[in-house]
Enzyme design. Structure first.
Site, short mmCIF file in Angstrom:
data_model
loop_
_atom_site.label_atom_id
_atom_site.label_comp_id
_atom_site.label_asym_id
_atom_site.label_seq_id
_atom_site.Cartn_x
_atom_site.Cartn_y
_atom_site.Cartn_z
N HIS A 10 0.86 -1.20 0.00
CA HIS A 10 0.00 0.00 0.00
C HIS A 10 0.89 1.24 0.00
O HIS A 10 2.11 1.14 0.19
CB HIS A 10 -0.84 0.01 1.28
CG HIS A 10 0.02 0.23 2.49
ND1 HIS A 10 0.70 -0.78 3.11
CD2 HIS A 10 0.38 1.36 3.14
CE1 HIS A 10 1.43 -0.29 4.07
NE2 HIS A 10 1.26 1.01 4.14
N HIS A 31 5.63 6.44 -0.81
CA HIS A 31 6.38 5.23 -1.11
C HIS A 31 5.58 3.99 -0.75
O HIS A 31 4.71 4.04 0.14
CB HIS A 31 7.71 5.22 -0.33
CG HIS A 31 7.54 5.20 1.15
ND1 HIS A 31 7.18 6.33 1.87
CD2 HIS A 31 7.62 4.19 2.05
CE1 HIS A 31 7.08 6.00 3.15
NE2 HIS A 31 7.35 4.71 3.29
P1 2AM Z 1 6.53 2.54 6.19
O1 2AM Z 1 5.98 1.62 5.13
O2 2AM Z 1 7.42 3.58 5.64
O3 2AM Z 1 7.13 1.80 7.36
C1 2AM Z 1 1.55 1.06 8.52
O4 2AM Z 1 2.45 0.86 9.54
C2 2AM Z 1 2.01 2.14 7.57
O5 2AM Z 1 2.18 3.36 8.28
C3 2AM Z 1 3.33 1.84 6.90
O6 2AM Z 1 3.21 2.18 5.55
C4 2AM Z 1 4.33 2.71 7.59
O7 2AM Z 1 5.27 3.31 6.76
C5 2AM Z 1 3.49 3.82 8.13
N1 2AM Z 1 4.00 4.23 9.44
C6 2AM Z 1 4.24 3.42 10.49
N2 2AM Z 1 4.67 4.14 11.55
C7 2AM Z 1 4.71 5.43 11.15
C8 2AM Z 1 5.05 6.65 11.78
N3 2AM Z 1 5.43 6.70 13.05
N4 2AM Z 1 5.00 7.77 11.04
C9 2AM Z 1 4.61 7.72 9.75
N5 2AM Z 1 4.24 6.61 9.11
C10 2AM Z 1 4.29 5.47 9.79
#
Ligand code: 2AM
Length: 175
Positions: free
Chosen positions: A43, A125
């Site tokens: 996603h 991303h």
């Molecule tokens: P990531 O793919 O770059 O790890 C579910 O966890 C989604 O939320 C993931 O796509 C993750 O990004 C994002 N995510 C998790 N923790 C986060 C945070 N503290 N701040 C921003 N995005 C976050």
């Protein structure tokens, strides 16, 4: 939405065709070692909300409903690696204006629900591998064309076996 606290985030959720194309990108990274994101979990996050108590969940749905977006095309044309979070990801070289607007509008509508807008610049991303060994940046010979027509609220259940993410509600972009 009823029940207890839920770990939530807003995202773009690929259809089956785009999902299969994104999953195929994971196969371009045979040199990477790490935790591969389950294909059903691929996603693009719009806004991370974290653990949300029941009292704020209605406000979130209301905020999403108030967003006036428009459909757009996202061109996923590169793979890259961030060394600090150690993730290999796919994303667009150019961020479409409607995507920037969508993220900005969502953040604004979520403020009354008690969510601080993200201060860091938005970098769209799709995470392909977590805790990844370094991956060389690469321009894709054939970009993935993702026609974005809606956005979703996703629940994350990080414990247990993947898939970990489940869309709980969606809203159309445009009429
Ligand atoms: P990531 O793919 O770059 O790890 C579910 O966890 C989604 O939320 C993931 O796509 C993750 O990004 C994002 N995510 C998790 N923790 C986060 C945070 N503290 N701040 C921003 N995005 C976050």
């Amino acid at each position: 939405m009823a029940g207890g606290r839920r770990r939530l985030f807003f995202a773009l959720w690929p259809d089956e065709t785009v999902r299969a194309q994104l999953a195929a990108l994971q196969e371009r990274l045979p040199q990477a070692q790490g935790r591969w994101v389950h294909p059903e979990d691929l996603h693009l996050t719009l806004q991370f909300l974290g653990s949300v108590e029941p009292g704020r969940q209605a406000c979130i749905a209301e905020a999403a409903r108030a967003v006036q977006g428009e459909p757009f095309e996202l061109e996923i044309d590169r793979i890259d690696f961030w060394s600090k979070p150690r993730i290999a990801w796919a994303g667009p070289e150019a961020v479409p204006r409607p995507l920037k607007r969508l993220v900005r509008m969502l953040a604004k509508k979520l403020e009354p629900c008690g969510f601080e807008p993200e201060r860091r610049p938005y970098k769209p991303h799709v995470t392909l591998v977590r805790k990844s060994t370094p991956v060389a940046a690469m321009k894709l010979p054939e970009p993935i064309l993702w026609a974005v027509e809606h956005f979703v609220l996703v629940e994350s259940r990080p414990n247990g076996d993947p898939p970990h993410y489940r869309p709980v509600e969606g809203w159309p972009l445009g009429d």
